[in-house]
Design a protein around this motif. Structure first.
Motif, mmCIF file in Angstrom:
data_model
loop_
_atom_site.group_PDB
_atom_site.id
_atom_site.type_symbol
_atom_site.label_atom_id
_atom_site.label_comp_id
_atom_site.label_asym_id
_atom_site.label_seq_id
_atom_site.Cartn_x
_atom_site.Cartn_y
_atom_site.Cartn_z
ATOM 1 N N ARG A 54 0.741 -1.185 0.077
ATOM 2 C CA ARG A 54 -0.023 0.170 0.017
ATOM 3 C C ARG A 54 1.014 1.183 -0.100
ATOM 4 O O ARG A 54 1.760 1.388 -0.945
ATOM 5 C CB ARG A 54 -0.846 0.026 1.435
ATOM 6 N N ASN A 55 0.495 2.340 1.102
ATOM 7 C CA ASN A 55 1.379 3.413 0.893
ATOM 8 C C ASN A 55 2.851 3.240 1.568
ATOM 9 O O ASN A 55 3.557 4.203 1.840
ATOM 10 C CB ASN A 55 0.772 4.600 1.633
ATOM 11 N N GLU B 283 -2.256 11.086 11.103
ATOM 12 C CA GLU B 283 -3.274 11.704 10.461
ATOM 13 C C GLU B 283 -4.220 10.916 9.303
ATOM 14 O O GLU B 283 -3.834 9.503 9.167
ATOM 15 C CB GLU B 283 -2.730 13.075 9.712
ATOM 16 N N ASN B 284 -5.364 11.251 9.323
ATOM 17 C CA ASN B 284 -6.123 10.240 8.153
ATOM 18 C C ASN B 284 -5.249 10.028 7.077
ATOM 19 O O ASN B 284 -4.479 10.812 6.337
ATOM 20 C CB ASN B 284 -7.293 11.184 7.768
ATOM 21 N N GLY B 285 -5.237 8.918 6.359
ATOM 22 C CA GLY B 285 -4.677 8.462 5.362
ATOM 23 C C GLY B 285 -3.087 8.179 5.657
ATOM 24 O O GLY B 285 -2.362 7.732 4.527
ATOM 25 N N ALA B 286 -2.661 8.321 6.863
ATOM 26 C CA ALA B 286 -0.953 7.887 6.833
ATOM 27 C C ALA B 286 -0.758 6.631 6.892
ATOM 28 O O ALA B 286 0.399 6.067 6.468
ATOM 29 C CB ALA B 286 -0.888 8.250 8.588
ATOM 30 N N GLY B 287 -1.787 5.378 6.744
ATOM 31 C CA GLY B 287 -1.400 4.307 6.457
ATOM 32 C C GLY B 287 -1.638 3.393 7.719
ATOM 33 O O GLY B 287 -0.814 2.211 7.814
ATOM 34 N N LYS B 288 -2.369 3.601 8.715
ATOM 35 C CA LYS B 288 -2.519 2.828 9.890
ATOM 36 C C LYS B 288 -3.133 1.714 9.668
ATOM 37 O O LYS B 288 -2.672 0.552 10.078
ATOM 38 C CB LYS B 288 -3.350 3.778 11.163
ATOM 39 N N THR B 289 -4.231 1.964 8.943
ATOM 40 C CA THR B 289 -5.160 0.683 8.694
ATOM 41 C C THR B 289 -4.558 -0.226 7.773
ATOM 42 O O THR B 289 -4.495 -1.446 8.074
ATOM 43 C CB THR B 289 -6.542 1.259 8.077
ATOM 44 N N ASN B 290 -3.627 0.452 6.763
ATOM 45 C CA ASN B 290 -2.863 -0.571 5.967
ATOM 46 C C ASN B 290 -1.942 -1.618 6.804
ATOM 47 O O ASN B 290 -1.627 -2.644 6.543
ATOM 48 C CB ASN B 290 -2.060 0.420 4.951
ATOM 49 N N ARG C 270 -9.687 -6.064 4.550
ATOM 50 C CA ARG C 270 -10.453 -5.673 3.565
ATOM 51 C C ARG C 270 -11.068 -6.481 2.515
ATOM 52 O O ARG C 270 -11.621 -6.007 1.717
ATOM 53 C CB ARG C 270 -9.459 -4.497 2.943
ATOM 54 N N ASP D 126 -4.265 -4.946 -5.747
ATOM 55 C CA ASP D 126 -4.413 -3.564 -4.986
ATOM 56 C C ASP D 126 -3.598 -3.303 -4.008
ATOM 57 O O ASP D 126 -3.488 -2.172 -3.452
ATOM 58 C CB ASP D 126 -6.047 -3.396 -4.377
ATOM 59 N N MET D 127 -2.930 -4.266 -3.416
ATOM 60 C CA MET D 127 -2.029 -4.125 -2.237
ATOM 61 C C MET D 127 -0.917 -3.637 -2.727
ATOM 62 O O MET D 127 0.070 -2.933 -1.868
ATOM 63 C CB MET D 127 -1.955 -5.292 -1.298
ATOM 64 N N ALA D 128 -0.276 -3.868 -3.705
ATOM 65 C CA ALA D 128 1.287 -3.373 -4.088
ATOM 66 C C ALA D 128 1.143 -1.944 -4.272
ATOM 67 O O ALA D 128 0.278 -1.459 -4.943
ATOM 68 C CB ALA D 128 1.605 -4.206 -5.604
ATOM 69 N N GLN E 220 1.097 1.684 -5.390
ATOM 70 C CA GLN E 220 1.234 2.392 -6.690
ATOM 71 C C GLN E 220 2.487 3.156 -7.128
ATOM 72 O O GLN E 220 3.069 3.550 -6.042
ATOM 73 C CB GLN E 220 0.046 3.289 -6.510
ATOM 74 N N THR F 95 -6.094 8.722 15.667
ATOM 75 C CA THR F 95 -5.374 10.035 14.955
ATOM 76 C C THR F 95 -4.717 10.826 16.061
ATOM 77 O O THR F 95 -3.958 11.500 15.696
ATOM 78 C CB THR F 95 -6.641 10.739 14.261
HETATM 79 N N1 LIG Z 1 -1.609 0.279 -3.281
HETATM 80 C C1 LIG Z 1 -1.517 1.607 -2.851
HETATM 81 N N2 LIG Z 1 -0.504 2.267 -3.009
HETATM 82 C C2 LIG Z 1 -0.262 3.216 -2.587
HETATM 83 N N3 LIG Z 1 -1.040 3.975 -1.611
HETATM 84 C C3 LIG Z 1 -2.310 3.343 -1.390
HETATM 85 C C4 LIG Z 1 -2.508 1.997 -2.118
HETATM 86 N N4 LIG Z 1 -3.622 1.501 -1.271
HETATM 87 C C5 LIG Z 1 -3.947 2.614 -0.556
HETATM 88 N N5 LIG Z 1 -3.058 3.501 -0.465
HETATM 89 C C6 LIG Z 1 -3.216 4.667 0.279
HETATM 90 O O1 LIG Z 1 -3.179 4.492 1.708
HETATM 91 C C7 LIG Z 1 -3.937 5.505 2.440
HETATM 92 C C8 LIG Z 1 -5.043 5.099 3.271
HETATM 93 O O2 LIG Z 1 -4.225 4.477 4.275
HETATM 94 P P1 LIG Z 1 -4.960 3.967 5.621
HETATM 95 O O3 LIG Z 1 -6.367 3.585 5.242
HETATM 96 O O4 LIG Z 1 -4.201 2.773 6.118
HETATM 97 O O5 LIG Z 1 -5.090 5.110 6.490
HETATM 98 P P2 LIG Z 1 -5.324 5.355 7.770
HETATM 99 O O6 LIG Z 1 -4.257 6.063 8.648
HETATM 100 O O7 LIG Z 1 -6.136 4.184 8.602
HETATM 101 O O8 LIG Z 1 -6.376 6.549 7.900
HETATM 102 P P3 LIG Z 1 -7.906 6.888 8.484
HETATM 103 O O9 LIG Z 1 -7.392 7.464 9.842
HETATM 104 O O10 LIG Z 1 -8.336 8.030 7.764
HETATM 105 O O11 LIG Z 1 -8.598 5.768 8.739
HETATM 106 C C9 LIG Z 1 -4.778 6.369 1.143
HETATM 107 O O12 LIG Z 1 -3.978 7.649 1.110
HETATM 108 C C10 LIG Z 1 -4.478 5.508 0.159
HETATM 109 O O13 LIG Z 1 -4.297 6.347 -1.093
#
Ligand SMILES: Nc1ncnc2c1ncn2[C@@H]1O[C@H](COP(=O)(O)OP(=O)(O)OP(=O)(O)O)[C@@H](O)[C@H]1O
Length: 348
Positions: free
Chosen positions: A11-12, A30-37, A52, A58-60, A62, A330
């Motif tokens: 992912r990210n 913060e939101n989108g930092a990649g915690k859920t990833n 998920r 989709d996991m590799a 981008q 967060t």
């Molecule tokens: N295959 C991928 N390659 C690169 N980035 C990706 C990929 N799949 C998802 N992402 C990015 O990962 C980010 C989301 O990560 P994640 O869901 O882990 O966030 P989070 O820290 O849990 O955020 P929140 O607090 O909003 O839940 C998004 O910015 C998304 O664009």
């Protein structure tokens, strides 16, 4: 329990190494930092498609080289890894101690249990979602469950095809497929029933608090009152017209009620539904610990933020001593009640 986690182009995360401790593992950012990833990566260390249920492709990362890697060291010097290669992005590779194994073999090494915001609507979603949820809980307690589910599915698909493609299908072949569905269907139903009974027993004993007590029942098709092979044989014309089998354990439902309110879970408030789900997950984690001798790795995504301070403190209290518990949020302030002794990683 994980002692190390390494993500490569997942992912990210291009390259991330975490060396968590045995108790709470807190990921903030913060939101989108990649915690859920990160939690998703941990969930891939157990059989199945992860929290998920995403496609591997989709996991590799981008714009990365293609393919991804998730590697972990477990206590007891066990190294497990999973991932894909750029040349075959949809083919999952799993290795334990360097040797290739089937993904189902991961169950031997690690049980991962999760609760994510995506599960918030579980009680109002179609029955299939709850069935999948129950099957995941069952798989953690009975490793043969996946095999029975796969064989049942394969026989059912073959029967559906035969009924759809052939105006006068071979009756013996149909009977053989129905016998297979009956055999594996009975095993699936029995294992689910056992899980529901064991969980229900625990939930009744669980004190009310931030995690509401759920009443559980398996409904819809149940093996206890039906003879599947006979029902299927009788229903061939009906199933041919419908294009699918209308009886069997693929039509069961996990019915959940809020014991305190005496109300169907789907009618409860959002907060009450979350409390029910949390109670269920914690009871399940206890059950896994008791049956397997080791607590599961718990992944609680954005759970702390949804609780008021009193409930949050009660949750942390309940979770302490339950093994490795990964949590996300967060803000650091959400985890202030954990004290000092926990692993924390800020993602940016
Ligand atoms: N295959 C991928 N390659 C690169 N980035 C990706 C990929 N799949 C998802 N992402 C990015 O990962 C980010 C989301 O990560 P994640 O869901 O882990 O966030 P989070 O820290 O849990 O955020 P929140 O607090 O909003 O839940 C998004 O910015 C998304 O664009």
């Amino acid at each position: 329990m994980l002692t190390r986690l390494i993500l490569t182009d997942f992912r990210n995360h291009a390259d991330l190494t975490i060396a968590p401790g045995p108790g709470f593992v807190v990921l903030t950012g913060e939101n989108g930092a990649g915690k859920t990833n990160v939690l998703e990566a941990v969930s891939l260390l157990a059989p199945g498609r992860g929290l998920r249920r995403a496609a591997l492709g989709d996991m590799a990362r981008q714009n990365g080289p293609g393919g991804f890697g998730v590697a972990a060291d477990l206590t007891g010097d066990v190294a497990i890894a999973t991932g894909t290669h750029a040349a075959a992005p949809e083919r999952r590779i799993v290795r334990v101690q360097g040797s290739a194994v089937a993904a189902t073999a991961l169950a031997e090494w690690l049980t991962v249990v999760w609760l994510t915001p995506a599960m918030d609507r579980l009680f109002v979603e179609p029955a299939g979602e709850r069935r999948r949820f129950l099957d995941r809980l069952t798989l953690a307690l009975s490793s043969a469950h996946a095999m029975h589910a796969n064989r049942y599915e394969a026989a059912m698909r073959a029967r559906n095809r035969l009924l759809a493609d052939d105006a006068a299908p071979d009756r013996e072949w149909l009977s053989a497929l129905e016998a297979q569905m009956a055999e594996h269907g009975a095993a699936i139903d029995a294992a689910r029933r056992e899980t529901v009974a064991a969980l229900a027993e625990r939930l009744v004993e669980q004190p009310d608090g931030p995690f509401a007590r759920a009443g559980l029942a398996l409904e819809g098709w149940t093996g206890a009152s039906n003879s599947l092979a006979a029902d299927l044989a009788r229903g061939r014309a009906r199933d041919a017209a419908a294009g699918r089998a209308l009886v069997g354990p693929h039509r069961s439902d996990l019915v959940v009620t809020h014991l305190g309110k005496g109300q169907a879970a789907g009618l409860c408030s959002t907060g009450e539904q979350k409390a029910l789900l949390l109670g269920l997950i914690l009871a399940h984690a206890d059950l896994v610990a008791e049956r397997t001798g080791a607590p599961p790795v718990l992944l609680l995504d954005e759970v702390a933020a949804h609780l008021d301070p009193l409930r949050r403190a009660a949750l942390f209290d309940r979770l302490s001593g339950m093994g490795q518990v990964w949590m996300t949020g967060t803000e650091d302030a959400l985890f202030a009640d954990l004290g000092r002794d926990f692993f924390r990683l800020q993602l940016t």
